[in-house]
Design an enzyme around this catalytic site. Sequence first.
Site, PDB file in Angstrom:
ATOM      1  N   HIS A 208       0.793  -1.233   0.000  1.00 15.51           N
ATOM      2  CA  HIS A 208       0.000   0.000   0.000  1.00 15.51           C
ATOM      3  C   HIS A 208       0.821   1.277   0.000  1.00 15.51           C
ATOM      4  O   HIS A 208       0.282   2.362  -0.132  1.00 15.51           O
ATOM      5  CB  HIS A 208      -0.928   0.044   1.220  1.00 15.51           C
TER       6      HIS A 208
HETATM    7  N1  UDP Z   1      -4.516  -4.883   8.690  1.00 12.29           N
HETATM    8  C1  UDP Z   1      -5.870  -5.208   8.749  1.00 12.29           C
HETATM    9  N2  UDP Z   1      -6.488  -5.645   7.602  1.00 12.29           N
HETATM   10  C2  UDP Z   1      -5.838  -5.767   6.404  1.00 12.29           C
HETATM   11  C3  UDP Z   1      -4.457  -5.416   6.356  1.00 12.29           C
HETATM   12  C4  UDP Z   1      -3.838  -4.965   7.515  1.00 12.29           C
HETATM   13  O1  UDP Z   1      -6.498  -5.121   9.806  1.00 12.29           O
HETATM   14  O2  UDP Z   1      -6.449  -6.175   5.405  1.00 12.29           O
HETATM   15  C5  UDP Z   1      -3.853  -4.390   9.920  1.00 12.29           C
HETATM   16  C6  UDP Z   1      -2.601  -5.128  10.311  1.00 12.29           C
HETATM   17  O3  UDP Z   1      -2.884  -6.183  11.199  1.00 12.29           O
HETATM   18  C7  UDP Z   1      -1.743  -4.068  10.963  1.00 12.29           C
HETATM   19  C8  UDP Z   1      -2.186  -2.788  10.296  1.00 12.29           C
HETATM   20  O4  UDP Z   1      -3.425  -3.057   9.651  1.00 12.29           O
HETATM   21  O5  UDP Z   1      -2.016  -3.963  12.351  1.00 12.29           O
HETATM   22  C9  UDP Z   1      -1.164  -2.334   9.280  1.00 12.29           C
HETATM   23  O6  UDP Z   1      -1.678  -1.249   8.590  1.00 12.29           O
HETATM   24  P1  UDP Z   1      -1.055  -0.708   7.230  1.00 12.29           P
HETATM   25  O7  UDP Z   1      -0.300  -1.798   6.566  1.00 12.29           O
HETATM   26  O8  UDP Z   1      -2.202  -0.088   6.477  1.00 12.29           O
HETATM   27  O9  UDP Z   1      -0.126   0.502   7.684  1.00 12.29           O
HETATM   28  P2  UDP Z   1       1.375   0.644   8.235  1.00 12.29           P
HETATM   29  O10 UDP Z   1       1.553  -0.296   9.374  1.00 12.29           O
HETATM   30  O11 UDP Z   1       2.297   0.409   7.085  1.00 12.29           O
HETATM   31  O12 UDP Z   1       1.446   2.066   8.705  1.00 12.29           O
END
Ligand code: UDP
Length: 372
Positions: A208
């Site tokens: 993403h």
């Molecule tokens: N997550 C979720 N559903 C999904 C994909 C990710 O609940 O389909 C959760 C995952 O468990 C983690 C968080 O979203 O806790 C990660 O978010 P993301 O990858 O959007 O952002 P980043 O961590 O890179 O800021």
Amino acid sequence: MADLKVCVVAGTRPETIKVAPILWELVRREIPHVFVHTGQHYSHALREQAFVDLGLAPPQVSLSIGGIPVSHQVARMTPALRAVFARERPSVVIVQGDTTSALAGALAAAAEGVALAHIEAGLRSFDNAMVEELNRIVTDSISDLLFAPTELSRSNLITEGHDAARITVTGNTGVDALTVTLPRARSQSDVLARLRLVPRGYTLATLHRPELVDQEGRLRAALEGLARLASRGWRIVFPVHPRTLGNLRRFGLERALLAIPLLVAIEPLSYFDFLVLEENAALIVSDSGGVQEESCVLGVPCATMRENTERTESVEIGASALVGYCAQALSDAATQLTQPRAPWVSPYGDGRAAERIVDTLLSAEVSRKAAR
Ligand code: UDP
């Protein structure tokens, strides 16, 4: 303690997940608080479901500032958050991580003269081309309390000259959220049956980040890498983030994705379903920060589709490998990461980060600042 009042700011799915343990702890200790959601993530899949799975009440304040360019978001959120802080008069504002919402919350707290606490302080990718890196540096530089999740993040802060007295190593609140939620997720999620998956019989992929999905060549390379894994007979589950879906359509790559055999592209999953899929995967492919941590905690290897990471701890212990935006590097790392080997010990904490953070908030430092 009676004087402590906390404003907790979040705006994205990962922030909601990572501030949830703080909100639980504030409720448990009956500390007055206001949960402010900026609306940075506004799709149902990335917003409401997380509140439900985490057992959170809806935010007391919802600003609904989403769906506009990031630079405009800061300009809109900062005055809106200042108005909230001016009205609520908290003794401390908590922001989490590296998003626009965290930056705007930090700027607004500083402008209103409210003590500022930063959760997930001190993470550094040392890549100033990443807007998140700039958000982290600015937020840390104006925070009164720096909650570093690991010793490495603490040492990054010390190297930059931050006062050691302001830093507390807490562990990552994402581990608290996972520890509490996973047992409930295991008993309530039917995602394995629904998708006809068996434990260790599939790869879970999420992509993403703008650096990857906004660039056609990189997104194409990621799909090519997933296709190579599928060509070995590996099943792949790919919950597609709204940003990624938009770009797949914009670049005309949606058909290429759907043509990958053994790959199932689905909507973003609930936190319950996603945790269960992470725990049971043979391999995770991701560019996500939170997923790098969660996979490490759950003992599942992660091929990280980035050129650098602020979660270097996972790479150092061999839980994760950086594969850049290269299909062959992904394929090679997948082979290596899935070899049988000794389990690693997660560096991300013991699931008690929120307890330490709230203990520190109750300490003299915040009271003194609040009294100014
Ligand atoms: N997550 C979720 N559903 C999904 C994909 C990710 O609940 O389909 C959760 C995952 O468990 C983690 C968080 O979203 O806790 C990660 O978010 P993301 O990858 O959007 O952002 P980043 O961590 O890179 O800021």
